[in-house]
Design a protein around this motif. Sequence first.
Motif, PDB file in Angstrom:
ATOM      1  N   PHE A  55     -37.632  18.666  19.530  1.00  0.00           N
ATOM      2  CA  PHE A  55     -36.709  18.313  18.456  1.00  0.00           C
ATOM      3  C   PHE A  55     -37.280  18.623  17.082  1.00  0.00           C
ATOM      4  O   PHE A  55     -36.577  19.139  16.208  1.00  0.00           O
ATOM      5  CB  PHE A  55     -36.263  16.847  18.550  1.00  0.00           C
ATOM      6  CG  PHE A  55     -34.787  16.739  18.750  1.00  0.00           C
ATOM      7  CD1 PHE A  55     -33.900  16.888  17.695  1.00  0.00           C
ATOM      8  CD2 PHE A  55     -34.273  16.556  20.020  1.00  0.00           C
ATOM      9  CE1 PHE A  55     -32.536  16.833  17.892  1.00  0.00           C
ATOM     10  CE2 PHE A  55     -32.907  16.497  20.236  1.00  0.00           C
ATOM     11  CZ  PHE A  55     -32.036  16.627  19.173  1.00  0.00           C
ATOM     12  N   LEU A  56     -38.565  18.345  16.862  1.00  0.00           N
ATOM     13  CA  LEU A  56     -39.146  18.706  15.572  1.00  0.00           C
ATOM     14  C   LEU A  56     -39.266  20.215  15.435  1.00  0.00           C
ATOM     15  O   LEU A  56     -38.923  20.790  14.393  1.00  0.00           O
ATOM     16  CB  LEU A  56     -40.518  18.046  15.399  1.00  0.00           C
ATOM     17  CG  LEU A  56     -41.255  18.383  14.099  1.00  0.00           C
ATOM     18  CD1 LEU A  56     -40.400  18.079  12.869  1.00  0.00           C
ATOM     19  CD2 LEU A  56     -42.582  17.644  14.030  1.00  0.00           C
TER      20      LEU A  56
ATOM     21  N   LYS B   4     -33.067  29.299  13.057  1.00  0.00           N
ATOM     22  CA  LYS B   4     -32.192  30.170  13.832  1.00  0.00           C
ATOM     23  C   LYS B   4     -31.331  29.288  14.723  1.00  0.00           C
ATOM     24  O   LYS B   4     -31.863  28.573  15.586  1.00  0.00           O
ATOM     25  CB  LYS B   4     -33.031  31.152  14.662  1.00  0.00           C
ATOM     26  CG  LYS B   4     -32.231  32.201  15.419  1.00  0.00           C
ATOM     27  CD  LYS B   4     -33.167  33.145  16.178  1.00  0.00           C
ATOM     28  CE  LYS B   4     -32.376  34.170  16.983  1.00  0.00           C
ATOM     29  NZ  LYS B   4     -33.252  35.040  17.786  1.00  0.00           N
ATOM     30  N   VAL B   5     -30.022  29.316  14.539  1.00  0.00           N
ATOM     31  CA  VAL B   5     -29.131  28.388  15.229  1.00  0.00           C
ATOM     32  C   VAL B   5     -28.968  28.761  16.699  1.00  0.00           C
ATOM     33  O   VAL B   5     -29.161  27.929  17.590  1.00  0.00           O
ATOM     34  CB  VAL B   5     -27.761  28.325  14.531  1.00  0.00           C
ATOM     35  CG1 VAL B   5     -26.771  27.517  15.361  1.00  0.00           C
ATOM     36  CG2 VAL B   5     -27.912  27.718  13.145  1.00  0.00           C
TER      37      VAL B   5
ATOM     38  N   PHE C 282     -27.034  20.656  19.994  1.00  0.00           N
ATOM     39  CA  PHE C 282     -28.038  19.620  20.234  1.00  0.00           C
ATOM     40  C   PHE C 282     -27.974  18.477  19.222  1.00  0.00           C
ATOM     41  O   PHE C 282     -28.870  17.626  19.185  1.00  0.00           O
ATOM     42  CB  PHE C 282     -29.442  20.237  20.253  1.00  0.00           C
ATOM     43  CG  PHE C 282     -29.695  21.095  21.463  1.00  0.00           C
ATOM     44  CD1 PHE C 282     -29.698  20.538  22.730  1.00  0.00           C
ATOM     45  CD2 PHE C 282     -29.912  22.455  21.335  1.00  0.00           C
ATOM     46  CE1 PHE C 282     -29.920  21.317  23.854  1.00  0.00           C
ATOM     47  CE2 PHE C 282     -30.129  23.246  22.447  1.00  0.00           C
ATOM     48  CZ  PHE C 282     -30.134  22.678  23.714  1.00  0.00           C
ATOM     49  N   GLY C 283     -26.950  18.454  18.402  1.00  0.00           N
ATOM     50  CA  GLY C 283     -26.743  17.313  17.519  1.00  0.00           C
ATOM     51  C   GLY C 283     -27.561  17.382  16.249  1.00  0.00           C
ATOM     52  O   GLY C 283     -28.151  18.413  15.928  1.00  0.00           O
ATOM     53  N   PRO C 284     -27.597  16.268  15.505  1.00  0.00           N
ATOM     54  CA  PRO C 284     -28.280  16.277  14.208  1.00  0.00           C
ATOM     55  C   PRO C 284     -29.758  16.616  14.356  1.00  0.00           C
ATOM     56  O   PRO C 284     -30.437  16.166  15.277  1.00  0.00           O
ATOM     57  CB  PRO C 284     -28.103  14.832  13.707  1.00  0.00           C
ATOM     58  CG  PRO C 284     -26.957  14.289  14.475  1.00  0.00           C
ATOM     59  CD  PRO C 284     -26.997  14.956  15.808  1.00  0.00           C
ATOM     60  N   MET C 285     -30.240  17.428  13.420  1.00  0.00           N
ATOM     61  CA  MET C 285     -31.661  17.753  13.381  1.00  0.00           C
ATOM     62  C   MET C 285     -32.418  16.624  12.687  1.00  0.00           C
ATOM     63  O   MET C 285     -31.836  15.747  12.051  1.00  0.00           O
ATOM     64  CB  MET C 285     -31.884  19.072  12.631  1.00  0.00           C
ATOM     65  CG  MET C 285     -31.227  20.284  13.280  1.00  0.00           C
ATOM     66  SD  MET C 285     -31.868  20.715  14.920  1.00  0.00           S
ATOM     67  CE  MET C 285     -30.499  20.198  15.966  1.00  0.00           C
ATOM     68  N   MET C 286     -33.738  16.668  12.773  1.00  0.00           N
ATOM     69  CA  MET C 286     -34.569  15.665  12.112  1.00  0.00           C
ATOM     70  C   MET C 286     -34.485  15.825  10.602  1.00  0.00           C
ATOM     71  O   MET C 286     -34.309  16.943  10.085  1.00  0.00           O
ATOM     72  CB  MET C 286     -36.012  15.792  12.596  1.00  0.00           C
ATOM     73  CG  MET C 286     -36.166  15.502  14.079  1.00  0.00           C
ATOM     74  SD  MET C 286     -37.863  15.607  14.678  1.00  0.00           S
ATOM     75  CE  MET C 286     -38.566  14.143  13.910  1.00  0.00           C
TER      76      MET C 286
END
Length: 422
Positions: A140-141, A148-149, A156-160
């Motif tokens: 996740f981090l 790059k999306v 995968f939802g909200p990023m950190m």
Amino acid sequence: MTSLTDRKNAAIARGVGMTTQIYAERAENAEIWDAQGRRYIDFAAGIAVVNAGHRHPRVVQAVRDQLDRFTHTCHQVVPYENYVALAERLNDLVPGPGPKKTAFYTTGAEAVENAIKIARHYTGRAGIIAFSGAFHGRTFLGMSLTGKVQPYKAGFGPMMNDIWHLPFPNALHGTSQDEALAALDRLFKSDVDPARVAAIIVEPVQGEGGFYEAPAGFLQQLRQICDKYSLLLIADEVQTGFARTGRLFAMEHHGVAADLTTMAKGLGGGLPISAVTGRAEVMDSPAPGGLGGTYAGNPLAVAAAHAVLDVIADEDLCARATRLGQRLKQRLAGIAHDVPEIADIRGPGFMNAVEFNLAGSDRPNPGMANRVREQALQRNLILLTCGVYGNVIRFLAPLTIQDAVFDEALDILEAAIHAARQ
């Protein structure tokens, strides 16, 4: 009888992508044979992992010798000397003045995550600045740092949070070094106080992003900005390290020392190992127990890494990388005279790429890149694509590839490029 592909589709998660349907039976140096005995020339090297070739005899022997002694104790429980010795070697080899210290992990993503942990602990700040097109891992981090999306972030939802992206300087795609630095200045004025930022993380040559090398002077500018605002500079050398670019580390081309350097891939010669090496005072910031991992610095992988470093030095693989890259780029330059889709040929050492656009246009041509890959595979040459637009072929053959095999691969590559235009 059920095919291996059918078994794979039934048993393995769809998200584990596969570039080819080749199931390896054995490999040697720059060649792979599948279960049917078909031979392939490997221009992927496990994504820059076997820089010293598949099953280099010295690497194999080092692992066998260690296998006869012990395979695992967990260094944090019962330590072993070869872990200490490898840390000493990396402390001497990583660019920058000493004293330095090292910690080992298992994957490149782990190395990146721990570099961020160390930077945040040392500075007492949370913010991290990364770049568009960057790749720093699938955790996740790591995914949040990655610029790059598709396919890494989508769905995968909200990023950190507290991660900020800047445009990477790329003249071919219209972003100059001055514009990238101006974007950093705007970021500090409009979005995040530099006093909240712990570090800037950068690949000296972007990997998944398209094999774009940081332009001359850019990393020096980042170093000055980091010093001005008391930020740490993290060099992600996971793909660039260990002779791939013609130097042991790509940062050496720029005369810049990072505060922390992450590495993996080529270090282990096929065995999983990664590391963070950095300024001793920075590395010593986390308390005992704050860093590590059960398999971190596995003794078999450490033994392999020692052998890899010996091979790089004794066989002068840095110089060989430069020679191989020159030959490849010269051949591609000759092909480009008859292939207007070739927009750029680039890369230091033997970390090279060719980028395709629509003929007579500056619009990316991912279809051409994929057709070249497919045509090469039909001729038993394994290639990889990359780039935000998927229009780049990257070349990562082992640095130990035999001259005759290399010449054979270049002939196949030329045939594949011409066939892809038809």
